[in-house]
Design an enzyme around this catalytic site. Structure first.
Site, PDB file in Angstrom:
ATOM      1  N   TRP A 126       0.824  -1.217   0.000  1.00  0.00           N
ATOM      2  CA  TRP A 126       0.000   0.000   0.000  1.00  0.00           C
ATOM      3  C   TRP A 126       0.852   1.258   0.000  1.00  0.00           C
ATOM      4  CZ3 TRP A 126      -4.295  -0.382  -2.166  1.00  0.00           C
ATOM      5  CH2 TRP A 126      -5.092  -1.511  -2.008  1.00  0.00           C
ATOM      6  N   ASP A 181      -1.595   6.865   6.141  1.00  0.00           N
ATOM      7  CA  ASP A 181      -2.659   5.966   5.683  1.00  0.00           C
ATOM      8  C   ASP A 181      -2.883   4.966   6.811  1.00  0.00           C
ATOM      9  OD1 ASP A 181      -4.252   4.021   4.572  1.00  0.00           O
ATOM     10  OD2 ASP A 181      -2.946   3.602   2.854  1.00  0.00           O
ATOM     11  N   LYS A 235     -12.356  -1.099   6.005  1.00  0.00           N
ATOM     12  CA  LYS A 235     -11.592  -2.109   6.725  1.00  0.00           C
ATOM     13  C   LYS A 235     -12.076  -2.233   8.168  1.00  0.00           C
ATOM     14  CE  LYS A 235      -8.958  -2.769   3.178  1.00  0.00           C
ATOM     15  NZ  LYS A 235      -7.869  -1.879   2.788  1.00  0.00           N
TER      16      LYS A 235
HETATM   17  C1  LIG Z   1      -7.330  -1.307   1.512  1.00  0.00           C
HETATM   18  C2  LIG Z   1      -6.257  -0.328   1.662  1.00  0.00           C
HETATM   19  C3  LIG Z   1      -6.115   0.747   0.763  1.00  0.00           C
HETATM   20  C4  LIG Z   1      -7.038   0.938  -0.433  1.00  0.00           C
HETATM   21  O1  LIG Z   1      -8.261   1.353  -0.006  1.00  0.00           O
HETATM   22  P1  LIG Z   1      -9.426   1.724  -1.055  1.00  0.00           P
HETATM   23  O2  LIG Z   1     -10.390   2.435  -0.161  1.00  0.00           O
HETATM   24  O3  LIG Z   1      -9.922   0.446  -1.604  1.00  0.00           O
HETATM   25  O4  LIG Z   1      -8.852   2.601  -2.090  1.00  0.00           O
HETATM   26  C5  LIG Z   1      -5.111   1.644   0.984  1.00  0.00           C
HETATM   27  N1  LIG Z   1      -4.262   1.522   2.013  1.00  0.00           N
HETATM   28  C6  LIG Z   1      -4.346   0.503   2.885  1.00  0.00           C
HETATM   29  C7  LIG Z   1      -3.384   0.417   4.020  1.00  0.00           C
HETATM   30  C8  LIG Z   1      -5.354  -0.449   2.735  1.00  0.00           C
HETATM   31  O5  LIG Z   1      -5.452  -1.458   3.607  1.00  0.00           O
END
Ligand SMILES: *Cc1c(COP(=O)(O)O)cnc(C)c1O
Length: 359
Positions: free
Chosen positions: A101, A170, A194
């Site tokens: 990511w 993030d 998530k």
């Molecule tokens: C799932 C995830 C993403 C992507 O998320 P989307 O909302 O599907 O764009 C980005 N960073 C991390 C750490 C993730 O687990």
């Protein structure tokens, strides 16, 4: 029958939350319609919206000078929106490349501005998070981007870069599952699917001064933080279902004792699975360095790939689903988000123990 869902995202949601959603789906608060059919300008929806904003502030403990935004496009859109809004001429973004990511965020930042990797764990197979001193910060750095939990690799950051440069994080896969050290951050974001809600948006915490500073950029409205902030994320039709369900999740999180309690809860759930791995005499193996083990995504291997397939199949027969590791790394991954109950974790650990004995 409800299965035990260990999927990495979209996440399992607690049955009680889904039951409430179901009960309100035909008639929300006496309106005779569902929350997703209401006008987003109606007082009924506005109340849900305000409540979601307030609860996000309460649970995250975000200070008043941090704006809270609901933006469609998930975390992935933020990969581009952040450098578009934050990077000025001659400024650079530093990336701590800790896994798949972080790499995606870094790659998008390079499309729109100047970015460099201040640490890159790819040669070590992303098996650990760096220590504070390992993360290099170059002159002219506007912000350093970190991914505090790598969902695919199963690692969790425990040290932040040793710098006075503002951080951007993030936190998608551990969102509001650990306290946030606010003074260090200009921006914290994540996809909600998530740990918080059904898919459909990112939750973005961004310093108001940063929003103001970006206001003059020649960007399309939807890509401007100030456009969203000025309208409290009601500038256009917001993803009402994600927001309404998130409000319920946040209320539940607040009732469980807030973010510190949630961190303890997820640490305890993860420890049960890691303990089973550690007592298995090498039958189960964690590829992750001990100090970097994720509380949310527990990644492990079995002696060979055939046995890993058997593990996934037999688990499914016991209603334990979503355990196959990400296609890029293989193995097994159990995601233990906020919606995964202690009973589900018990069921997984019991299965792991039985499986080890019978194979
Ligand atoms: C799932 C995830 C993403 C992507 O998320 P989307 O909302 O599907 O764009 C980005 N960073 C991390 C750490 C993730 O687990």
């Amino acid at each position: 029958m409800r299965v035990h869902n260990f999927g990495a995202g979209p996440c399992a949601l607690p049955t009680e939350v889904l039951e409430e959603v179901r009960d309100e789906l035909l008639d929300f608060a006496g309106t005779g319609m569902s929350v997703v059919e209401l006008s987003h300008r109606s007082p009924h929806y506005e109340q849900v919206h305000r409540q979601a904003l307030e609860l996000a502030r309460t649970v995250s403990a975000a200070p008043e000078d941090v704006d809270i935004l609901f933006i469609q496009g998930g975390a992935s859109l933020q990969f581009g929106m952040i450098p578009l809004n934050l990077l000025g001429p001659g400024e650079r973004a530093g990336f701590v490349v800790t896994g798949s990511w972080a790499k995606a965020a870094y790659s998008d930042a390079r499309r729109v501005g100047d970015a460099y990797a201040g640490w890159d764990g790819s040669e070590e197979g992303y098996r650990r998070m760096p220590t504070a001193g390992e993360m290099r910060v170059e002159p002219g750095t506007r912000y350093v981007h970190v991914t505090t939990n790598e969902t695919i690799n199963g690692t969790r950051m425990t040290q932040l870069p040793a710098t006075t440069v503002p951080l951007v994080a993030d936190m998608s896969s551990e969102f509001l599952a650990r306290p946030i050290d606010w003074p260090r951050y200009d921006l914290v974001y994540g996809g909600v699917q998530k740990n918080l809600a059904p898919a459909g948006m990112a939750l973005v915490f961004v310093r108001h001064a940063v929003v103001e500073a970006a206001a003059g950029r020649p960007l399309p409205n939807y890509l401007r933080y100030d456009w969203h902030a000025a309208a409290d994320s009601l500038a256009n039709t917001p993803p009402m279902f994600s927001i309404a369900v998130m409000a319920k999740m946040l209320a539940r999180m607040a009732a469980r004792g807030g973010i510190e309690a949630l961190e303890r809860e997820s640490a305890a759930k993860a420890a049960r699975v890691y303990d089973e791995i550690d007592i298995s005499d090498g039958f189960y193996r964690s590829p992750v360095a001990i100090g970097s083990r994720s509380h949310m995504n527990v990644v492990f291997r079995l002696p060979d790939e055939a046995l890993e397939s058997t593990f996934v199949e037999e688990a499914e027969r016991r209603a334990l689903v979503g355990l196959k590791g990400h296609r890029s790394v293989g193995g097994i991954r159990a995601s233990l988000y906020a919606g995964v109950s202690a009973e589900s974790v018990d069921a997984l650990v019991a299965f792991m123990s039985d499986f080890r004995r019978s194979h």
